[in-house]
Design an enzyme around this catalytic site. Structure first.
Site, PDB file in Angstrom:
ATOM      1  N   ASP A 470       0.822  -1.204   0.000  1.00 17.63           N
ATOM      2  CA  ASP A 470       0.000   0.000   0.000  1.00 17.63           C
ATOM      3  C   ASP A 470       0.861   1.260   0.000  1.00 17.63           C
ATOM      4  O   ASP A 470       2.076   1.208   0.262  1.00 17.63           O
ATOM      5  CB  ASP A 470      -0.923  -0.015   1.225  1.00 17.63           C
ATOM      6  CG  ASP A 470      -2.236   0.708   0.961  1.00 17.63           C
ATOM      7  OD1 ASP A 470      -2.275   1.557   0.047  1.00 17.63           O
ATOM      8  OD2 ASP A 470      -3.214   0.432   1.669  1.00 17.63           O
ATOM      9  N   ASP A 540     -10.296   2.503  -4.123  1.00 17.40           N
ATOM     10  CA  ASP A 540     -11.033   2.163  -2.905  1.00 17.40           C
ATOM     11  C   ASP A 540     -12.535   2.159  -3.148  1.00 17.40           C
ATOM     12  O   ASP A 540     -13.307   1.806  -2.263  1.00 17.40           O
ATOM     13  CB  ASP A 540     -10.697   3.169  -1.787  1.00 17.40           C
ATOM     14  CG  ASP A 540      -9.374   2.832  -1.113  1.00 17.40           C
ATOM     15  OD1 ASP A 540      -8.957   1.659  -1.172  1.00 17.40           O
ATOM     16  OD2 ASP A 540      -8.746   3.743  -0.536  1.00 17.40           O
TER      17      ASP A 540
HETATM   18  C1  GLA Z   1      -5.816   2.063   1.635  1.00 17.42           C
HETATM   19  C2  GLA Z   1      -6.161   0.904   0.730  1.00 17.42           C
HETATM   20  C3  GLA Z   1      -7.235   0.058   1.372  1.00 17.42           C
HETATM   21  C4  GLA Z   1      -6.760  -0.437   2.722  1.00 17.42           C
HETATM   22  C5  GLA Z   1      -6.367   0.744   3.581  1.00 17.42           C
HETATM   23  C6  GLA Z   1      -5.718   0.280   4.867  1.00 17.42           C
HETATM   24  O1  GLA Z   1      -6.856   2.979   1.680  1.00 17.42           O
HETATM   25  O2  GLA Z   1      -6.574   1.360  -0.513  1.00 17.42           O
HETATM   26  O3  GLA Z   1      -7.557  -1.028   0.546  1.00 17.42           O
HETATM   27  O4  GLA Z   1      -5.683  -1.309   2.552  1.00 17.42           O
HETATM   28  O5  GLA Z   1      -5.461   1.601   2.917  1.00 17.42           O
HETATM   29  O6  GLA Z   1      -5.306   1.303   5.664  1.00 17.42           O
END
Ligand code: GLA
Length: 720
Positions: A470, A540
């Site tokens: 990430d 997301d």
């Molecule tokens: C980001 C990612 C999510 C998740 C969060 C965790 O927003 O896109 O899928 O992994 O971080 O903090």
């Protein structure tokens, strides 16, 4: 194919030609980029070119550079377009006039050490230019393949003198398109609405797409589509310009009345400055130039083939991807073994093969204010450590994946307490915080080494088959204590080189782990990241309607195999919209498929549907990984979404669509399939229809009448 004789150069791909020549005064002139031409045409093009090139007995010759088309621009020397590069010498002078010196060719594609690059290619032409006023030489690289419409370009700047030169700008390429009025497609957006295509006429002056965020970004992807008049999804000429770069970039299109369109791009020059000492070279990122005469669809298919065949790791690109369940939207930070185990147990019953444990398993990470950087399992949360969760997966015949955010640190972490100076910061300046975190200074080798060590230890000591990498915030301050004042302009590029270094080392050390990039929080989705990670968490936003738009836009220059797509719960956490479970599954099946909800809380009906979705996905996964994509109904322009994937041999196709908005009396809506064998006979399993490719493409299929957000997924098989 490359034809070169030191005076004329012709590069040819599947359907394009690219021609250059050396003028009588020794400058490299651009002659043509577009549909194919033959070697014989070079003389004719050369003669036309000579009319605008500088002549040796012309007293005002340098001013001809304003209208002569070049392959790498000059600065402060008669070429008034945006410079492609600026080389500032110790005395402050930076005028440049690059003259042809030599050429050479080599088989295949050049490796670019420390940066993502095409892994193979037909043949490479390297043309060396030399500055008349300094000791700078520039090598222009062109890699062309007969089987591809993607031309790979970059430039290597070399200081052959003794004195340091400051590169204040060093773009990767200049490309000229013939006179005409063009439209530009950009992939713009914001968090949870990424890569939404926008097409607008190109006005006079400079149109610039760029980011200063230090990542390819939600807002502007490092891609520019150039459409000629009348170009549509299916027809007409267009060009794709795409950087193989994940950091701060810039792409520009410059149009002067009645003139050609000048395209340039590379590392963003805002804030950039690279000290190039005597004897050193500076390698710019590669750019993919794609030509299509089959509209945007043809351009996308050429780019997809190129990225799959030549950029993404061959060990993974066509390998069946794990079908995952990720616990993020199911639990967020509020998990323990008791909450995770039912999800794992249910996943196994549904045929899901990998459980991915997301953010919150390490250090003091119980919310987003603490723990980032401490890659040590928190046994208060996971009693018995990662092993208990992994064992639970194994008992169920499943594999285990784990989340990391390697480039980040919370101030409330052991790592920050031990090394506060490892975060990007400037003494006396309060750092910008975003999601309560700071970015680690990846320009420093010791920081990258440390992260490699700690992340590597977790991977070594546990049975982990999948990593989600990430990256949830962008860079600020852009300063490192590790470089002297005059070298701070190197910061942004050195940062991304540090990221590439870590990605290279981790993927190299753990070849059996599939690494997934993440464009959720930080928006980093680009061809550079795809070199290391075969798939990227696309957004997301997993809403059944918004995701269709995001995947549509992303598919403009990234293959479906690169998009990680999950089914999540409703009402959707980002949009609060409710869409049918089946629709969320159908949309997610157009990528690397998975779930991101508490499976144990699904209704029996949803569980039954999920089981069918998993089975159905296994049947189409190979098609999605390898097939040709056709975008059929644009959800941004109408009330339907539809895309299809057709196998290379045309024997199979998978068509997914959604009715995004119902209107009264909108029956008799047709869908015209594409890419089928016109003379073949196809059976559409779900519709119980048998029809010829001709009929399906020319007469079309009647679209089903469905409520808003209703969807379909059809499987076509050629029976004759
Ligand atoms: C980001 C990612 C999510 C998740 C969060 C965790 O927003 O896109 O899928 O992994 O971080 O903090």
């Amino acid at each position: 194919m490359i034809l070169a004789d030191g005076k004329r150069f012709l590069l040819s791909g599947k359907s394009y030609g690219y021609a250059m020549a050396v003028t009588e005064t020794g400058f490299l002139q651009h002659l043509h980029y577009g549909g194919k031409i033959t070697e014989r045409d070079l003389d004719y093009l050369f003669a036309i070119g000579a009319t605008v090139a500088p002549h040796k007995d012309d007293f005002n010759a340098d001013m001809a550079f304003d209208s002569m088309l070049g392959e790498y621009g000059f600065y402060a020397r008669g070429d008034y377009k945006e410079p492609t590069a600026i080389f500032e010498r110790r005395d402050g002078a930076s005028m440049t006039r690059l003259r042809y010196r030599a050429y050479r060719t080599q088989k295949g594609a050049p490796a670019v050490a420390g940066m993502p690059h095409a892994r193979s290619g037909g043949e490479t032409l390297i043309i060396t230019l030399k500055d008349d006023f300094s000791e700078i030489e520039v090598d222009l690289y062109y890699t062309a393949s007969d089987d591809s419409d993607v031309l790979v370009r970059n430039a290597v700047v070399r200081n052959t003198g003794r004195e340091a030169v400051m590169l204040k700008k060093a773009f990767s390429f200049r490309a000229e398109l013939p006179n005409g009025s063009y439209r530009m497609m950009r992939l713009a957006g914001t968090w949870a609405q990424e890569r939404i295509p926008e097409i607008a006429p190109i006005a006079h002056g400079v149109t610039r797409l760029h980011t200063l965020r230090g990542a390819s970004s939600h807002n502007t992807n490092p891609f520019m589509g150039i459409l000629t008049e009348g170009c549509t999804e299916e027809r007409g000429e267009c060009y794709g310009v795409q950087l193989v770069y994940s950091g701060a970039f810039a792409l520009t299109a410059e149009w002067c009345k009645n003139g050609p369109l000048t395209l340039q791009g590379g590392i963003n020059d805002v804030g950039f400055g690279w000290q190039l000492n005597g004897g050193e070279t500076f390698v710019t990122p590669q750019t993919l130039l794609t030509y299509s005469y089959e509209g945007l669809g043809g351009m996308s298919r050429s780019i997809h083939d190129f990225l799959r065949e030549k950029m993404i790791d061959p060990a993974y690109v066509y390998r069946q991807r794990p079908i995952v369940v990720n616990n993020w939207e199911a639990t967020y930070f509020g998990f323990d073994n008791e909450k995770l185990f039912p999800i794992i147990d249910e996943a196994a019953k549904l045929g899901i093969d990998t459980f991915v444990l997301d953010d919150g398993w390490f250090g003091a990470r119980r919310n987003d204010r603490a723990g980032l950087g401490d890659w040590f399992v928190n046994e208060d949360v996971l009693k018995g450590g990662l092993k208990t969760v992994i064992d639970r997966c194994k008992k169920n015949g499943m594999k285990f994946g784990l989340w990391f955010e390697p480039e980040m640190v919370n101030e409330d972490s052991d790592l920050f307490r031990a090394h506060p100076d490892w975060a990007i910061c400037k003494e006396g300046v309060e750092p910008c915080r975003c999601r309560n975190q700071l970015v680690l200074d990846f320009t420093r080798k010791e920081v990258v080494d440390y992260v490699f060590g700690t992340v590597g230890k977790v991977l070594k000591e546990n049975d982990i088959s999948y990593v989600k990498w990430d990256m949830n915030r962008n860079i600020t301050e852009c300063f490192t204590a590790a470089l002297p004042a005059e070298r701070q302009g190197e910061f942004m590029h050195r940062y991304i080189l540090g990221v590439y270094d870590l990605a290279e080392r981790l993927t190299g050390a753990f070849p059996n782990v599939i690494f997934e990039g993440c464009a959720g929080g930080g928006g980093r989705f680009d061809a550079g990241m795809l070199y290391y990670f075969p798939q990227i968490w696309t957004s997301d936003d997993t809403d059944g309607y918004e995701r269709a738009k995001i995947q549509w836009g992303t598919s403009v220059c990234y293959p479906l195999s690169a998009m990680s797509c999950h089914v999540s719960v409703c009402p959707n956490h980002q949009t609060q919209r409710t869409t049918p479970f089946q629709t969320r599954g159908n949309i997610a099946s157009l990528g690397a498929f998975g779930y991101e909800l508490d499976l144990s809380k699904m209704t029996d009906e949803e569980k039954a549907l999920a089981k069918l979705q998993v089975e159905a996905y296994r049947r189409t996964a190979e098609l999605v990984l390898k097939g040709d994509l056709y975008r059929l109904k644009n959800p941004l322009e109408g009330d339907y979404f539809c895309m299809s994937v057709v196998s290379k041999d045309k024997s199979e196709a998978y068509v997914v669509g959604e009715r995004t908005h119902g209107n009264p009396c909108d029956y008799n809506q047709y869908l015209y399939l594409r890419g089928l064998d016109a003379d073949g006979l196809y059976e559409i399993e779900e519709l119980k229809i048998t029809a010829s490719g001709k009929a399906l493409m020319n007469a079309g299929l009647l679209l089903p009448r469905l409520p808003d957000f209703g969807s379909w997924a059809w499987h076509l098989k050629q029976v004759r």
